[in-house]
Design an enzyme around this catalytic site. Sequence first.
Site, mmCIF file in Angstrom:
data_model
loop_
_atom_site.group_PDB
_atom_site.id
_atom_site.type_symbol
_atom_site.label_atom_id
_atom_site.label_comp_id
_atom_site.label_asym_id
_atom_site.label_seq_id
_atom_site.Cartn_x
_atom_site.Cartn_y
_atom_site.Cartn_z
ATOM 1 N N ARG A 10 -20.254 25.892 -7.185
ATOM 2 C CA ARG A 10 -19.167 26.550 -7.906
ATOM 3 C C ARG A 10 -19.269 26.114 -9.362
ATOM 4 N NH1 ARG A 10 -13.825 28.698 -7.173
ATOM 5 N NH2 ARG A 10 -12.478 28.167 -8.929
ATOM 6 N N HIS B 81 -17.914 36.277 -7.382
ATOM 7 C CA HIS B 81 -17.127 35.390 -6.516
ATOM 8 C C HIS B 81 -17.160 35.960 -5.087
ATOM 9 C CE1 HIS B 81 -14.435 32.374 -5.343
ATOM 10 N NE2 HIS B 81 -13.352 32.686 -6.031
ATOM 11 N N GLN C 11 -14.686 34.934 -2.060
ATOM 12 C CA GLN C 11 -13.338 35.473 -2.214
ATOM 13 C C GLN C 11 -13.270 36.906 -1.701
ATOM 14 O OE1 GLN C 11 -10.370 33.958 -3.623
ATOM 15 N NE2 GLN C 11 -9.514 35.788 -2.641
ATOM 16 N N ASP D 150 -5.393 39.144 -11.406
ATOM 17 C CA ASP D 150 -5.890 37.779 -11.578
ATOM 18 C C ASP D 150 -5.279 37.227 -12.866
ATOM 19 O OD1 ASP D 150 -7.311 35.451 -11.242
ATOM 20 O OD2 ASP D 150 -9.283 36.323 -11.640
ATOM 21 N N CYS E 177 -6.120 36.269 -6.141
ATOM 22 C CA CYS E 177 -7.009 35.218 -5.648
ATOM 23 C C CYS E 177 -6.435 33.821 -5.833
ATOM 24 C CB CYS E 177 -8.372 35.337 -6.305
ATOM 25 S SG CYS E 177 -8.332 35.294 -8.105
ATOM 26 N N ARG F 96 -9.780 32.603 3.197
ATOM 27 C CA ARG F 96 -10.940 32.004 2.537
ATOM 28 C C ARG F 96 -11.681 31.095 3.508
ATOM 29 N NH1 ARG F 96 -11.414 31.048 -2.757
ATOM 30 N NH2 ARG F 96 -13.594 30.680 -2.188
#
Length: 335
Positions: free
Chosen positions: A108, A135, A138, A231, A272, A317
């Site tokens: 990450r 991502h 996600q 987001d 998210c 997740r």
Amino acid sequence: MASVFTGRSFLKLLDYSTEEIRELLDLSKRLKAEKKAGKDQRCFVGKNIVLLFEKTSTRTRCSFEVAGRDLGLGVTYLDPGSSQMGKKESIEDTAKVLGRLYDGIEYRGYAQKTVETLAEASGVPVWNGLTDDFHPTQMLADLLTIEEHFGKLEGLNFCFMGDCRNNVARSLMVACVKMGLNFSACGPRELWPDQELIDVCTEIAKQNSCKLKLTDDPVEGSRGQDIIYTDIWVSMGEDESIWADRIKQLKPYQVNSEMMARASDSAIFLHCLPSFHDRLTTVGEAIHERFGLTEMEVSDEVFRSPASLVFDEAENRMHTIKAVIYASLGGCDLA
């Protein structure tokens, strides 16, 4: 149980076919049901994975750790200050070392090239926990949450509202057209995705009989949507000096009750996380002191409403990450 996924890295959804994404979602459902039923899933005892973080996270770290331990894996977490990668040791050399010690690597951080180099040089599966471009873990959680709620994916109308060139928006565009959702990117034109990705996704949408649209009109963008997603307005790693300009750009795209009223009657809200929907964070309070705002990309009313499935999404997740780990390490018989 070797399969098309065995030994394969998970770097971006563009690398996966619609059928392969479907298989991962179905595996996620199965593993989620087994966990809820209390089934022992420790099928990789003796294997180990490492989580290599250049950007911190709550959901990504916890999801990988819980998923890994549920599967019987040893899990090592390296925080941003615990690795010499890119400082005293090249990314390639780090990959070769970690590949000798671990059965899988999660990364990450920032550059997509970094996670690709890790995958090329390590000799073990590498999982993208977030880069500046994509991502993908996600996305699986988002798709699973949508399907659990609506019972389907194909034909639903999905709108991302806000900074449409960030990693989440770019990834959502890919995920939606891969799985047959009609995708709308709604935000200022200067914050639209790059044309190369738009062109790629337009072709995928044609193949899957769905539509891709970009608009800078939040009224048009939200009308009749089944899913509205947003987001935070300033992503991790961006300079705080851009808050003033970004607020000016994106304030018209705040997801609030008026916007949700224009969506379909059964519309849901996704995010998210983390989200600045109140003043109960240091960043939220600082923004309030500087700009007088009490909420940003989403109103507190929408965030806490029955339409908001953000915590189902956060839980998923872990289940979808578990499916990715399970599949790429070769799976096993859980009976």
